[in-house]
Design a protein around this motif. Structure first.
Motif, short mmCIF file in Angstrom:
data_model
loop_
_atom_site.label_atom_id
_atom_site.label_comp_id
_atom_site.label_asym_id
_atom_site.label_seq_id
_atom_site.Cartn_x
_atom_site.Cartn_y
_atom_site.Cartn_z
N ARG A 145 74.29 54.32 120.20
CA ARG A 145 75.53 53.54 120.17
C ARG A 145 75.95 53.22 118.75
O ARG A 145 77.14 53.24 118.41
N ARG A 149 79.29 54.47 116.94
CA ARG A 149 80.18 53.45 116.36
C ARG A 149 80.58 53.84 114.94
O ARG A 149 81.76 53.72 114.56
N ASP A 162 81.53 50.94 122.30
CA ASP A 162 80.39 51.02 123.22
C ASP A 162 80.82 51.58 124.58
O ASP A 162 80.07 52.34 125.21
#
Length: 267
Positions: A145, A149, A162
């Motif tokens: 994640r 990101r 997310d």
């Protein structure tokens, strides 16, 4: 009265997103009168869940493997299609356009081709999940994640980034990342594009100015590679948009700009 044939449009995704992420684009383009398809990369399973469960199916796929795969797909279509590609899909779209196999192409935040020199730190950091371990050359790699990101969702809220990671992110072959990174040192690089072709169809290159994976300076350098071609080549920049621009909440702005450009050039 015979109904006019729809122009085929082939959407090609890049690494770490599944082909089904093009779903909203397919609906929009169908409503606009196109016959749109979004085939996966060679070996790519039909669903996100299957792709995550079986990363070995796409491991070791290179740029030429993927290009050959899509070359066969477009060869089976009725009429020369338009290609819309994102990231490494954008590089493949340019390769197919340079070969004269398609009527036009849109390359969205396209992966770095041979001849492009800039290599910003953000781009290097975004490539680390793939290139951080030399053994990954023969593997498919997933993004955490946090890595998603940084590489895709940096212009989004943490929550939206997310959500996109949970919905669309799948393992991707690391080989194309190595091939693009070493392209300028390889005489026969698979990341080479025929940029001097004067007889090819129109090309639109789209850049998100906040992109970390393919920074705007890299995309602008790609655009300059076409300076010796007399064919139509245009650059469109979207301010404060990251690498997620094809799948995030602002996707329709990019899609509608793409449709407008296609209509403008009668594609």
């Amino acid at each position: 009265m015979t109904t006019p044939a729809r122009t085929p449009v082939v959407f090609i995704h890049g690494l770490w997103l599944h082909a089904s992420s093009w779903g909203p684009w397919l609906d929009l383009f169908f409503d606009a009168g196109y016959e749109a398809i979004a085939p996966g990369w060679p070996g790519e399973p039909d669903t996100v869940e299957e792709a995550r469960a079986h990363p070995e199916l796409v491991a070791d796929i290179g740029i030429d493997d993927a290009t050959d795969h899509f070359r066969k797909i477009i060869g089976a279509l009725d009429g020369d299609p338009v290609i819309v590609g994102h990231s490494f899909g954008g590089l493949i779209a340019q390769k197919l356009l340079g070969e004269g196999l398609v009527s036009g192409a849109v390359a969205i935040d396209p992966a770095q081709m041979k001849g492009v020199r800039p290599l910003p730190l953000a781009q290097i950091r975004s490539a680390l999940p793939a290139m951080g371990n030399p053994a990954n050359l023969h593997r498919a790699v997933s993004l955490t994640r946090e890595a998603f990101r940084y590489g895709f969702g940096n212009a989004l809220s943490q929550g939206e980034s997310d959500e996109l990671h949970g919905k669309w992110s799948v393992p991707g072959p690391a080989r194309p990342v190595f091939q693009a990174a070493t392209a300028n040192f390889s005489p026969r690089s698979q990341a080479k594009v025929s940029t001097a072709n004067d007889t090819r169809g129109p090309l639109l290159i789209i850049s998100g100015t906040a992109d970390h994976t393919v920074p705007d300076v890299t995309t602008r350098a790609t655009y300059r590679q076409y300076r010796r071609s007399g064919a139509v080549t245009e650059l469109l920049q979207f301010e404060d948009r990251g690498h997620s621009l094809t799948v995030d909440s602002g996707w329709k702005e990019i899609a509608q700009a793409t449709l407008q450009w296609l209509k403008q050039h009668r594609l």
